[in-house]
Enzyme design. Structure first.
Site, mmCIF file in Angstrom:
data_model
loop_
_atom_site.group_PDB
_atom_site.id
_atom_site.type_symbol
_atom_site.label_atom_id
_atom_site.label_comp_id
_atom_site.label_asym_id
_atom_site.label_seq_id
_atom_site.Cartn_x
_atom_site.Cartn_y
_atom_site.Cartn_z
ATOM 1 N N ASP A 40 0.866 -1.178 0.000
ATOM 2 C CA ASP A 40 0.000 0.000 0.000
ATOM 3 C C ASP A 40 0.907 1.233 0.000
ATOM 4 O O ASP A 40 2.060 1.159 0.442
ATOM 5 C CB ASP A 40 -0.915 0.013 1.244
ATOM 6 C CG ASP A 40 -2.097 0.965 1.099
ATOM 7 O OD1 ASP A 40 -3.228 0.471 1.016
ATOM 8 O OD2 ASP A 40 -1.901 2.199 1.067
ATOM 9 N N ASP A 55 3.843 2.594 -4.068
ATOM 10 C CA ASP A 55 2.949 3.458 -4.847
ATOM 11 C C ASP A 55 2.695 2.744 -6.180
ATOM 12 O O ASP A 55 3.630 2.532 -6.969
ATOM 13 C CB ASP A 55 3.623 4.821 -5.074
ATOM 14 C CG ASP A 55 2.720 5.790 -5.819
ATOM 15 O OD1 ASP A 55 1.741 5.348 -6.465
ATOM 16 O OD2 ASP A 55 3.002 6.996 -5.768
ATOM 17 N N SER A 135 -15.541 -1.383 -9.652
ATOM 18 C CA SER A 135 -16.647 -0.799 -8.878
ATOM 19 C C SER A 135 -17.909 -0.921 -9.717
ATOM 20 O O SER A 135 -17.831 -1.050 -10.953
ATOM 21 C CB SER A 135 -16.358 0.691 -8.616
ATOM 22 O OG SER A 135 -17.505 1.330 -8.082
ATOM 23 N N TYR A 148 -13.980 9.216 -11.593
ATOM 24 C CA TYR A 148 -13.930 7.900 -10.927
ATOM 25 C C TYR A 148 -14.568 6.846 -11.837
ATOM 26 O O TYR A 148 -14.002 5.765 -12.044
ATOM 27 C CB TYR A 148 -14.667 7.983 -9.590
ATOM 28 C CG TYR A 148 -14.630 6.721 -8.762
ATOM 29 C CD1 TYR A 148 -13.470 6.321 -8.112
ATOM 30 C CD2 TYR A 148 -15.765 5.924 -8.621
ATOM 31 C CE1 TYR A 148 -13.444 5.162 -7.336
ATOM 32 C CE2 TYR A 148 -15.747 4.770 -7.845
ATOM 33 C CZ TYR A 148 -14.584 4.394 -7.205
ATOM 34 O OH TYR A 148 -14.560 3.245 -6.444
ATOM 35 N N VAL A 181 -19.272 -0.870 0.623
ATOM 36 C CA VAL A 181 -18.576 -1.502 1.748
ATOM 37 C C VAL A 181 -18.170 -0.360 2.682
ATOM 38 O O VAL A 181 -17.545 0.599 2.228
ATOM 39 C CB VAL A 181 -17.330 -2.276 1.261
ATOM 40 C CG1 VAL A 181 -16.676 -3.011 2.421
ATOM 41 C CG2 VAL A 181 -17.686 -3.247 0.138
ATOM 42 N N ALA A 182 -18.545 -0.453 3.942
ATOM 43 C CA ALA A 182 -18.275 0.660 4.869
ATOM 44 C C ALA A 182 -16.772 0.787 5.125
ATOM 45 O O ALA A 182 -16.188 -0.004 5.861
ATOM 46 C CB ALA A 182 -19.025 0.429 6.174
HETATM 47 N N1 NAD Z 1 -15.792 0.923 -0.291
HETATM 48 C C1 NAD Z 1 -16.644 0.715 -1.283
HETATM 49 O O1 NAD Z 1 -17.873 0.673 -1.083
HETATM 50 C C2 NAD Z 1 -16.155 0.528 -2.690
HETATM 51 C C3 NAD Z 1 -17.126 0.401 -3.701
HETATM 52 C C4 NAD Z 1 -16.689 0.176 -5.002
HETATM 53 C C5 NAD Z 1 -15.334 0.067 -5.279
HETATM 54 N N2 NAD Z 1 -14.426 0.198 -4.284
HETATM 55 C C6 NAD Z 1 -13.011 0.063 -4.639
HETATM 56 O O2 NAD Z 1 -12.382 -0.818 -3.739
HETATM 57 C C7 NAD Z 1 -10.998 -0.467 -3.601
HETATM 58 C C8 NAD Z 1 -10.681 -0.299 -2.111
HETATM 59 O O3 NAD Z 1 -11.501 0.741 -1.599
HETATM 60 P P1 NAD Z 1 -11.700 1.034 -0.030
HETATM 61 O O4 NAD Z 1 -13.119 1.327 0.183
HETATM 62 O O5 NAD Z 1 -10.999 -0.013 0.759
HETATM 63 O O6 NAD Z 1 -10.927 2.428 0.070
HETATM 64 P P2 NAD Z 1 -9.851 2.922 1.138
HETATM 65 O O7 NAD Z 1 -9.676 4.380 0.831
HETATM 66 O O8 NAD Z 1 -10.205 2.501 2.497
HETATM 67 O O9 NAD Z 1 -8.545 2.107 0.686
HETATM 68 C C9 NAD Z 1 -7.843 2.379 -0.499
HETATM 69 C C10 NAD Z 1 -6.374 2.056 -0.256
HETATM 70 O O10 NAD Z 1 -5.656 2.323 -1.474
HETATM 71 C C11 NAD Z 1 -4.426 2.904 -1.101
HETATM 72 N N3 NAD Z 1 -3.855 3.689 -2.203
HETATM 73 C C12 NAD Z 1 -4.329 4.837 -2.725
HETATM 74 N N4 NAD Z 1 -3.492 5.277 -3.685
HETATM 75 C C13 NAD Z 1 -2.486 4.377 -3.773
HETATM 76 C C14 NAD Z 1 -1.307 4.297 -4.556
HETATM 77 N N5 NAD Z 1 -0.987 5.231 -5.459
HETATM 78 N N6 NAD Z 1 -0.501 3.223 -4.380
HETATM 79 C C15 NAD Z 1 -0.797 2.270 -3.459
HETATM 80 N N7 NAD Z 1 -1.875 2.307 -2.680
HETATM 81 C C16 NAD Z 1 -2.707 3.363 -2.828
HETATM 82 C C17 NAD Z 1 -4.755 3.800 0.098
HETATM 83 O O11 NAD Z 1 -3.592 4.125 0.851
HETATM 84 C C18 NAD Z 1 -5.765 2.949 0.839
HETATM 85 O O12 NAD Z 1 -5.141 2.151 1.837
HETATM 86 C C19 NAD Z 1 -10.809 0.811 -4.407
HETATM 87 O O13 NAD Z 1 -10.287 0.497 -5.675
HETATM 88 C C20 NAD Z 1 -12.224 1.353 -4.549
HETATM 89 O O14 NAD Z 1 -12.374 2.164 -5.706
HETATM 90 C C21 NAD Z 1 -14.808 0.447 -3.002
#
Ligand code: NAD
Length: 242
Positions: A40, A55, A135, A148, A181-182
């Protein structure tokens, strides 16, 4: 429910491992017996024995991380891209720099991880799997999410192209489309949209948030089923039926 032993000995490389979904995936994959590599942008402490700051937009670093994990774990079976970012802006206010940032992490970052995974699997004749976390915004665009949605449509297009390209080598490539997802990402969503959680889940047939463990179940199924490739499976409580 996580099936104990479902990933027994499988070497799994996971990005976004410090995030809301990523931490839950790390826990579920470990409980299912995986040897986990967690990466991460923020060092994903406490998620796996092999955990690194990475990254995903830095292609050289991504390649080096996958090589290092595979060397430490003795192979690579499954690569899961859960790193991602979100923001909200009406299109008339959306800065080009913000459009580029979201596309850079979500689309280019996923491409770079998939490319490094494919390079490693092809070089070592590994018939593994890649799962990209897209997503439901990769299936239907919504207001204030032009950038997005575009980034997640890109992830689904990338998934389909790679599925065809890598199938002759026994590698499957699928996308997971979470609904709600919360996580910290959804909390930002609620603040930016001035919505309640009830309003956010109202379009779903099953009116509750989904869990990271449910995301893990779908990913493990995608990895196990060797006839499944190029699919983008919505785990969204029945928001969209495609
Ligand atoms: N939470 C939801 O309801 C939901 C719904 C649809 C899709 N998603 C997708 O699921 C994935 C995870 O989402 P989440 O809800 O856990 O979000 P979150 O913000 O809790 O986690 C995202 C993680 O990605 C990491 N990140 C961001 N930029 C980065 C980079 N350049 N290099 C490495 N790591 C990086 C962040 O540090 C973070 O830990 C994402 O791709 C998001 O678009 C989430």
């Amino acid at each position: 429910m996580i099936i104990m032993g479902e990933l027994d000995g499988q070497r799994v490389f996971l990005t976004g491992a410090a995030g809301g979904i990523g931490r839950g995936l790390a826990e579920a994959f470990t409980a299912a017996g995986a040897v986990l590599g967690a990466a991460d942008r923020v060092e994903p402490r406490g998620t796996a024995a092999w955990a690194r700051q990475l990254d995903v937009t830095d292609g050289a670093a991504v390649g080096a991380a996958i090589t290092a994990f595979a060397a430490a774990a003795g192979g690579l079976d499954l690569v899961v891209n859960a790193a991602g970012v979100i923001s909200f802006a009406p299109v008339v206010e959306l800065e080009a720099a913000e459009w580029r940032r979201v596309l850079e992490v979500n689309a280019t970052g996923t491409f770079l991880v998939d490319q490094a995974a494919a390079r490693h699997m092809l070089a070592h004749d590994i018939k593994g799997s890649i799962v990209n976390v897209a997503s439901i915004s990769g299936k239907v665009g919504d207001p204030t999410l032009a950038h997005y949605a575009a980034s997640k449509f890109a992830v689904i297009g990338l998934t389909q192209a790679l599925a065809r390209e890598l199938a002759p080598h026994g590698i499957t490539v699928n996308a997971l489309c979470p609904g709600v997802v919360a996580t910290p990402m959804i909390e930002a969503n609620l603040k930016a949209w001035i919505m309640t959680m009830e309003q956010l889940i109202a379009p779903q047939a099953i009116k509750r948030t989904q869990t990271p463990a449910e995301m893990a179940q779908a990913i493990m199924f995608m990895h196990r089923c060797r006839a499944l490739t190029g699919q983008s499976i919505s785990v969204d409580g029945g928001t969209y039926f495609h």
